[in-house]
Motif scaffolding. Structure first.
Motif, short mmCIF file in Angstrom:
data_model
loop_
_atom_site.label_atom_id
_atom_site.label_comp_id
_atom_site.label_asym_id
_atom_site.label_seq_id
_atom_site.Cartn_x
_atom_site.Cartn_y
_atom_site.Cartn_z
N ILE A 1 0.99 -1.27 -0.01
CA ILE A 1 0.37 -0.04 0.32
C ILE A 1 0.92 1.06 -0.42
CG2 ILE A 1 -1.38 1.26 1.41
CD1 ILE A 1 -2.58 -1.40 0.06
N PHE B 1 2.32 2.32 -3.35
CA PHE B 1 0.79 2.72 -4.67
C PHE B 1 0.43 3.98 -3.50
CE2 PHE B 1 -3.33 3.60 -5.46
CZ PHE B 1 -3.70 3.77 -6.86
N SER C 1 -0.71 -5.82 -9.17
CA SER C 1 -0.77 -5.75 -7.66
C SER C 1 -0.83 -6.70 -6.85
CB SER C 1 -1.75 -4.02 -7.09
OG SER C 1 -2.65 -5.39 -7.50
N TYR D 1 -2.86 -6.21 -3.86
CA TYR D 1 -4.25 -5.76 -3.69
C TYR D 1 -5.44 -5.71 -4.02
CZ TYR D 1 -2.78 -1.59 -5.29
OH TYR D 1 -2.64 -0.17 -6.92
N TYR D 2 -6.57 -5.44 -3.39
CA TYR D 2 -7.74 -5.15 -3.52
C TYR D 2 -7.66 -3.73 -3.78
CZ TYR D 2 -8.84 -10.38 -3.24
OH TYR D 2 -8.63 -11.68 -3.26
N CYS D 3 -8.81 -3.53 -5.32
CA CYS D 3 -9.05 -1.78 -5.41
C CYS D 3 -10.38 -1.69 -5.79
CB CYS D 3 -8.38 -1.51 -6.44
SG CYS D 3 -8.44 0.59 -6.47
N ALA E 1 -13.09 1.64 -6.48
CA ALA E 1 -13.37 2.78 -6.99
C ALA E 1 -14.24 3.58 -6.69
CB ALA E 1 -12.02 2.77 -8.43
N LEU F 1 -10.58 5.90 -3.94
CA LEU F 1 -10.13 3.94 -3.46
C LEU F 1 -9.98 3.62 -2.18
CD1 LEU F 1 -7.05 5.01 -6.42
CD2 LEU F 1 -9.67 4.22 -7.28
N ILE G 1 -8.29 0.66 -1.25
CA ILE G 1 -7.49 -1.02 -1.11
C ILE G 1 -7.13 -1.33 -0.62
CG2 ILE G 1 -6.17 0.51 -3.26
CD1 ILE G 1 -4.30 1.40 -1.87
#
Length: 298
Positions: A7, A10, A45, A47-49, A51, A98, A100
């Motif tokens: 994280i 990002f 990535s 991670y889940y995102c 948006a 977002l 994440i």
């Protein structure tokens, strides 16, 4: 392939300070500046995102599909999917949020097993979720609670945040079902297209192609497999695979009752590599073997 592993990494790519929580973050897009970096030309990535966009513009390639941020309000991406971001199309006036969260944040929690059941993480661009004002406010309230919880970390933090994430996903599931229902004209067209495809496929000589798969029909309709199955389940009560089996059995009954083809020949014409597989499916669906069904007409 470039990988955004954390994280924090990002955050740096968006010119943001270090996150308050190392595994989850709520990012305000109006406070973010995407830095020029080769990373955006192709990355995965961890991670889940989720948006939630307002006035957002830009294009990102996710898997083999292109997301057009001009369309839809809520979109979802999962870890380990190849993504490409075109910074030239990004609008500096983008607003929204977002959420994440790292895939490891789910470990030892039931959501780690159930998150794959939320099919919208693999939906294609034209399947993004559109929200009413009230629906958007419901989700914003959840994001605010998650952001607040990230401000301090104790042994309750993970459970509280994950419960909020699960709530957000369940709301999203409800909103997708609402979208399927309220967009009746578009859904009706897709259902008609699906039925026409099935009829055309089974009316042609298709044995050399093997059994029809969910992926094949979804690709032909320019939809993701999960979206197609969800659409069918909402409107018909059956998913794509169940519809394929239903059509297979219908065609099998037709051939068994109107031709003298052997069981093996019918199985081959339907796309089965082994007649035993055909017989097993037929009996499972009809409680009769193909031969017993044929005899019932004599």
């Amino acid at each position: 392939m470039n990988t955004i592993k954390s994280i924090s990494a990002f955050h740096r790519l968006l010119s943001l300070p270090e996150p308050k929580h190392p595994m989850v973050s709520v990012i305000n897009l109006s406070e973010s500046i995407f830095i020029e970096d080769d990373m955006w030309k192709g990355f995965v990535s961890r991670y889940y995102c989720i948006a939630l966009k307002r006035n957002a513009k830009g294009k990102i390639k996710y898997g083999q599909q292109h997301y057009d941020y001009d369309k839809g309000v809520l979109s979802f991406t999962a870890p380990n999917q190849v993504q490409y971001l075109d910074l030239k199309t990004m609008d500096c006036q983008n607003t929204g949020y977002l959420l994440i969260f790292h895939e490891d944040f789910l470990l030892k929690h039931p959501l780690a097993k159930t998150i794959s059941s939320y099919g919208f993480f693999s939906y294609a661009v034209n399947e993004a979720l559109h929200l009413s004002e009230d629906e958007e406010n419901d989700l914003l309230e959840i994001l605010q609670k998650i952001d607040k919880e990230c401000q301090h970390i104790d042994h309750h933090t993970q459970e509280i945040i994950l419960s909020q994430i699960e709530l957000l996903l369940n709301y999203s599931k409800r909103f997708y079902q609402r979208q399927f229902i309220t967009r009746k004209n578009g859904s009706h067209q897709l259902l008609t297209k699906f039925e026409l495809f099935l009829n055309d496929y089974f009316d042609r000589k298709f044995s050399k192609k093997g059994l029809l798969t969910v992926h094949q029909i979804a690709e032909a309709m320019n939809l993701s497999p999960n979206y197609l199955s969800d659409l069918l389940r909402i409107h018909t009560g059956q998913n794509t695979q169940q519809h394929i089996h239903e059509k297979l059995i219908s065609k099998a009954k037709e051939k068994l009752s109107t031709t003298e083809l052997s069981i093996s020949e019918i199985a081959y014409e339907l796309g089965f590599e082994h007649s035993q597989s055909f017989s097993t499916l037929f009996k499972k669906k009809t409680n009769m073997s193909p031969l017993e069904f044929r005899h019932s007409f004599n």
